[in-house]
Design a protein around this motif. Structure first.
Motif, short mmCIF file in Angstrom:
data_model
loop_
_atom_site.label_atom_id
_atom_site.label_comp_id
_atom_site.label_asym_id
_atom_site.label_seq_id
_atom_site.Cartn_x
_atom_site.Cartn_y
_atom_site.Cartn_z
N LEU A 1 0.85 -1.18 0.00
CA LEU A 1 0.00 0.00 0.00
C LEU A 1 0.89 1.24 0.00
N CYS B 1 0.43 5.51 -0.39
CA CYS B 1 -0.48 6.62 -0.58
C CYS B 1 0.31 7.86 -0.94
N GLU C 1 -4.15 9.72 -3.14
CA GLU C 1 -4.46 8.46 -3.84
C GLU C 1 -3.65 7.38 -3.17
N CYS C 2 -4.33 6.27 -2.88
CA CYS C 2 -3.57 5.14 -2.37
C CYS C 2 -3.56 4.07 -3.45
N HIS C 3 -2.42 3.49 -3.62
CA HIS C 3 -2.25 2.46 -4.64
C HIS C 3 -1.71 1.22 -3.97
N TRP C 4 -2.12 0.12 -4.47
CA TRP C 4 -1.55 -1.13 -3.96
C TRP C 4 -1.60 -2.19 -5.04
N LEU D 1 -10.72 1.80 2.97
CA LEU D 1 -9.52 2.58 3.29
C LEU D 1 -9.90 3.58 4.36
N LYS E 1 -6.64 1.14 -6.38
CA LYS E 1 -6.45 2.57 -6.22
C LYS E 1 -7.68 3.12 -5.49
N TRP F 1 -2.70 5.34 6.91
CA TRP F 1 -3.73 4.83 6.00
C TRP F 1 -3.81 3.34 6.22
N ASP G 1 -0.03 2.17 5.68
CA ASP G 1 1.02 3.05 5.16
C ASP G 1 0.94 4.31 5.99
N ARG H 1 4.96 12.98 -0.48
CA ARG H 1 4.58 11.88 -1.37
C ARG H 1 3.91 12.48 -2.61
#
Ligand SMILES: *[C@@H]1O[C@H](CO)[C@@H](O)[C@H](O)[C@H]1NC(C)=O
Ligand SMILES: *[C@@H]1O[C@H](CO)[C@@H](O)[C@H](O)[C@H]1NC(C)=O
Ligand SMILES: *[C@@H]1O[C@H](CO)[C@@H](O)[C@H](O)[C@H]1NC(C)=O
Ligand SMILES: *[C@@H]1O[C@H](CO)[C@@H](O)[C@H](O)[C@H]1NC(C)=O
Ligand SMILES: *[C@@H]1O[C@H](CO)[C@@H](O)[C@H](O)[C@H]1NC(C)=O
Ligand SMILES: *[C@@H]1O[C@H](CO)[C@@H](O)[C@H](O)[C@H]1NC(C)=O
Ligand SMILES: *[C@@H]1O[C@H](CO)[C@@H](O)[C@H](O)[C@H]1NC(C)=O
Ligand SMILES: *[C@@H]1O[C@H](CO)[C@@H](O)[C@H](O)[C@H]1NC(C)=O
Ligand SMILES: *[C@@H]1O[C@H](CO)[C@@H](O)[C@H](O)[C@H]1NC(C)=O
Ligand SMILES: *[C@@H]1O[C@H](CO)[C@@H](O)[C@H](O)[C@H]1NC(C)=O
Ligand SMILES: *[C@@H]1O[C@H](CO)[C@@H](O)[C@H](O)[C@H]1NC(C)=O
Length: 864
Positions: free
Chosen positions: A220, A222, A231-234, A252, A266, A279, A294, A301
């Protein structure tokens, strides 16, 4: 003893039964199933109870025996002893997972307490009721249920009657319930796996199960992209193979995320907190839950979006790139941008920074080149990661003025030429349209295809300053200037050049007066062509006091090259050194010429002329002479000679002679001569003796007669007869000559002059040796150059011819008395009116010619 033991055992048994009466303390027993999926299958049976007795036995270890049965048939399913930790709790809870869904049939539980000393009584049976008690139709458990890949599942079917024969439901557990053996599911289901149950009474039903994996999301991260949301991505990890309502659900920080992509998740959170934030992503499906966290300050970031609409303004050597940002907040954001450009497959990059950077200038580019460029940016303050690259943008640089030309001179036949090398694509910086040549006040435009210019001499043969520039659309190259000396510079010794690995190399001492480096020039000695010499400019010596040149490519085997080194002094070349040699020697391709023999008694003198120069293909080391009897193939004699003559002693007979020249490349073809050696010695002696005797007899008779009649004769012919002195001297001189060892040489010299006085390098061989003793005379250099230098300039010829004839004259006097060659030249100089250096000799001859109108055939330049 055994009796005592038996007694003890019996007494202990009696003791136990006594205590049983007091131990039934278990109450409030509750048996129930987990209620999550009540209708489709549930496996966990919960048993709760209170045990008052334990309150008093805190310190003692207590356990409970539990037995589970299928109620209807009282089939024992599971026995277990449950150990409880000794604390003050009285409430106990035990869970058991059944191998079959609890709905399949009723399950009953009984339990009893056990401690160190006592075993309690069994409780009554407590029952969890199965669906076989009251199901109104055929039903299979489990159904619509999700299992992990690799599970073993036991299905049960509740019948109204009995299963069809051959059914998978083969194990009887109650009047209405049959179960399967455990079914192993090693692979995930794309859709579902179905199991059918058919009743003998005609009923039929089925069950679908889903086989998959629990969530396996990872990494994860962010960040913010537009500076106004997070935006969080994993990474979604392994596919769960579960679809529809069974797929993974993400939350989330408590909010539900809608995840579309199958590979990357996302999730967007509005607002960017300006502090460290946690997060937490929870991924959940029927088979499991995965939690990812995260923690970061989102302002550290920042992942910018790619620059868009990159445009350019290109010049010859720089370009301005412009791009735009689709995000408003970027305009004041401090960013660092990397520009990557490609040229002919090579990649270069440079970074720039600034607030909301949207233009950069790239410098030091190549003119007339096709570039591709891409830009990416990131946060300058807290760099996190680069944006994606912008789309590839192409641009072409403009033309720039060409580089300076590499200019050289060549003297060929009666003319001088200025040559220059074509500019490569890298050097021309565009398309060359023409060359601009300046010579004194004259300016000439030369076609772009031409790389050579003939210098038509002016009235006075003075040095000529020539300047050449190449022109393209951007303008003229820097001028390249060369001063063409009025006369070629030939006054150096010609040495042999070293060859190495099929190439040639030269070394020379550093010439400290040189101001613009050195030029090494080379061409095929016997095949020099107009505008076709090669040269290399060497701006600096590679060693402190010595310079070297080496060239590997472009030499033909068996071809002799002349290599000259010039020093450049204020754009004017000055010859320093000249050499000749072969990069690769080969065997001679021609044979020796005019092979001939001369018999002298039993001695045969074979002689020949050398192999034609252009057919030598290497330095001639010597000659191999092979002698055969005529009619025989086996050689009788093989000899080696360095010079073009050999004396062989042979018996009378008929012979074949093969002569081949040798170079380090091998032996050339044979020249062949057939000769008969006559058996003339005895015959000559007999003939001489008989002839002489007869002559002597006749003379004696005549003498006697004459003596007797001398007065009469004197009166008849002439009053006074002189003495015949001459006859005797001629004879004695003729016989001495061949016998004297020193005198032999004299005779030979005379012969050479009589035969052919060819002006070849070979015939000069003797003079070479002499010259080394007397290098003080510059005239000799000029003489030497006449024969060895390939660059011959016409005005030298008349002077050289004179010298040649002068050299020949004294050589006659040598037959009378050996004369040192130094003396010959003294003689020469006297005859030239005390006039010494060769270069002046040249000038002087020219002047003489001009005034007298004397024209030695075709040796003068046409313009003179
Ligand atoms: C449980 O124990 C009883 C008696 O001790 C025995 O008959 C039965 O077979 C056992 N059941 C299992 C499943 O082991
Ligand atoms: C029993 O345990 C609870 C907590 O587990 C404790 O609060 C209580 O005081 C204990 N009672 C006795 C009698 O030890
Ligand atoms: C299922 O049964 C197979 C043998 O048929 C066994 O190897 C495997 O370990 C079992 N799986 C589970 C989860 O018990
Ligand atoms: C099971 O079937 C047998 C014989 O068919 C019958 O005697 C018995 O009562 C049945 N048990 C129940 C619980 O229905
Ligand atoms: C983030 O979580 C950690 C523990 O999980 C906690 O110690 C920390 O205080 C949290 N930070 C914030 C800003 O909530
Ligand atoms: C780019 O090249 C042009 C033309 O050569 C020149 O006028 C300009 O000053 C150059 N710009 C930079 C930034 O070097
Ligand atoms: C940028 O150039 C450096 C060397 O100059 C090189 O190491 C680096 O890999 C290049 N980066 C890119 C993205 O091409
Ligand atoms: C650049 O590209 C053009 C076509 O776009 C092509 O005609 C030209 O030859 C290219 N120049 C070089 C140096 O590759
Ligand atoms: C040729 O070059 C000279 C300078 O070297 C310049 O003065 C002259 O104008 C040029 N001629 C042409 C036709 O470009
Ligand atoms: C070098 O130049 C100087 C002056 O120009 C001259 O005196 C000298 O002889 C030159 N040296 C050689 C080796 O030519
Ligand atoms: C020349 O003649 C000699 C003697 O016959 C022989 O060995 C040699 O091979 C000949 N050379 C060539 C090139 O034919």
């Amino acid at each position: 003893m055994s009796v005592w033991l038996l007694c003890a055992l019996l007494s202990s048994l009696v003791c136990q039964t006594e205590q049983d009466g007091h131990t039934l303390s278990i109450n409030e027993v509750n048996v129930y199933a987990e209620t999550d999926t009540p209708d489709y299958g549930t496996w966990v049976l919960n048993v709760e109870w209170r045990d008052e007795f334990s309150e008093n036995n805190e310190s003692r270890e207590v356990s409970y025996e539990v037995q589970v049965y299928y109620t209807e048939q009282m089939l024992s399913v599971h026995n277990e002893t449950v150990h409880v930790t000794p604390d003050n709790t009285t409430h106990h809870h035990w869970k058991w997972t059944s191998p079959i869904p609890l709905q399949c049939t009723s399950h009953s539980v009984k339990l009893r307490r056990r401690d160190q000393d006592h075993t309690g009584e069994w409780t009554p049976l407590y029952t969890y009721k199965g669906q076989d008690l009251n199901a109104s139709k055929l039903v299979v458990y489990p159904r619509e249920h999700v299992f992990m890949v690799g599970s073993n599942i036991t299905f049960c079917c509740i019948f109204k009657t009995v299963p069809l024969p051959g059914s998978k439901f083969e194990i009887f557990i109650s009047n209405r319930t049959y179960i399967t053996k455990p079914v192993h599911y090693p692979t995930p289901s794309k859709e579902s796996y179905d199991t059918f149950c058919d009743d003998k009474g005609g009923g039929s039903t089925g069950s679908s199960v889903f086989i998959g994996y629990p969530p396996d999301d990872q990494n994860l991260a962010c960040m913010t992209r537009d500076l106004s949301s997070v935006e969080c991505h994993w990474n979604r990890g392994r596919n769960t193979f579960l679809g529809l309502d069974k797929e993974t659900i993400y939350t989330l920080n408590g909010g539900v995320c809608d995840v579309k992509s199958s590979d990357f998740g996302k999730c967007v959170l509005p607002a960017v907190p300006k502090q460290v934030t946690n997060w937490t992503l929870i991924a959940k499906n029927p088979l499991g839950v995965k939690t990812l966290t995260d923690t970061a300050d989102p302002t550290h970031r920042v992942w910018l979006r790619a620059p868009s609409k990159v445009s350019h303004t290109a010049y010859a050597r720089n370009v301005t790139l412009l791009w735009s940002w689709n995000v408003k907040k970027y305009t004041l954001f401090p960013m660092i941008c990397q520009v990557k450009w490609m040229l002919n497959g090579s990649s270069y990059n440079e970074t720039f920074n600034g607030l909301g950077l949207s233009s950069v200038v790239l410098v030091d580019l190549q003119p007339v080149a096709n570039y591709t460029v891409q830009v990416r940016c990131g946060s300058d303050e807290h760099f996190y990661r680069w944006s994606d690259w912008s789309e590839i943008t192409e641009f072409s640089t403009k033309e720039d003025i060409p580089e300076a030309l590499d200019v050289w001179i060549q003297y060929f036949e009666q003319n001088a030429y200025v040559l220059w090398k074509p500019l490569t694509q890298q050097q021309s910086h565009g398309r060359i349209t023409e060359y601009n040549l300046t010579r004194g006040q004259r300016r000439e435009i030369i076609d772009k295809t031409q790389l050579c210019y003939k210098i038509t001499p002016g009235n006075e043969r003075s040095d000529q300053k020539i300047t050449v520039s190449a022109k393209n659309s951007a303008g003229l190259s820097p001028p390249s200037t060369i001063i063409v000396p009025g006369y070629p510079d030939n006054e150096v010794d010609i040495s042999r050049i070293n060859n190495r690995n099929g190439g040639l190399e030269m070394a020379w001492d550093r010439y400290f007066n040189s101001t613009c480096g050195y030029v090494v020039e080379w061409f095929p000695t016997y095949n020099e062509r107009q505008c076709a010499v090669e040269w290399k400019k060497i701006s600096e010596c590679d060693h402190a006091a010595r310079c070297t040149w080496e060239q590997q490519d472009g030499f033909e085997p068996g071809v002799k090259y002349s290599v000259s080194v010039y020093s450049c002094i204020d754009d004017k070349p000055m010859l320093l050194q000249r050499s000749e040699g072969y990069a690769i020697e080969q065997r001679p391709s021609g044979t020796v010429q005019k092979l001939r023999g001369k018999q002298n008694g039993r001695n045969l003198e074979l002689s020949w002329d050398e192999v034609p120069l252009h057919q030598q293909n290497g330095f001639i080391k010597g000659y191999m002479v092979t002698t055969f009897h005529y009619d025989s193939k086996t050689p009788i004699h093989r000899s080696w000679t360095e010079g073009p003559t050999i004396i062989l002693t042979l018996d009378p007979g008929s012979y074949i002679f093969n002569v081949s020249a040798l170079t380090s490349g091998g032996a050339g073809d044979n020249a062949t001569l057939r000769m008969d050696i006559e058996d003339n010695i005895e015959r000559m002696i007999v003939a001489t003796v008989v002839g002489c005797s007869a002559t002597a007899l006749v003379f004696s008779i005549i003498t006697v007669l004459c003596y007797r009649k001398r007065k009469w004769l004197k009166q008849l012919l002439y009053p006074d007869i002189p003495e015949p002195k001459l006859a005797g001297k001629w004879n004695s001189k003729g016989f001495y000559c061949p016998q004297m060892t020193e005198g032999y040489m004299k005779c030979e010299i005379q012969e050479v002059h009589n035969a052919e006085r060819a002006a070849t390098a070979e015939s000069l061989h003797g003079l070479d040796l002499i010259r080394s003793n007397s290098t003080v005379f510059p005239a000799q250099h000029s003489y030497q150059n006449m024969y060895k230098s390939p660059v011959l300039y016409p005005p030298l010829w008349p002077c050289a011819e004179k010298l040649t004839s002068i050299v020949e004259n004294p050589s006659y006097s040598m037959s009378i008395e050996p004369v040192d060659v130094a003396q010959i030249f003294e003689l020469t100089l006297e005859m030239e009116d005390g006039y010494v250096p060769a270069p002046n000799c040249v000038q002087k001859n020219v002047v003489v010619k001009d005034s007298s109108g004397y024209k030695p055939q075709s040796t003068l330049p046409t313009n003179v």
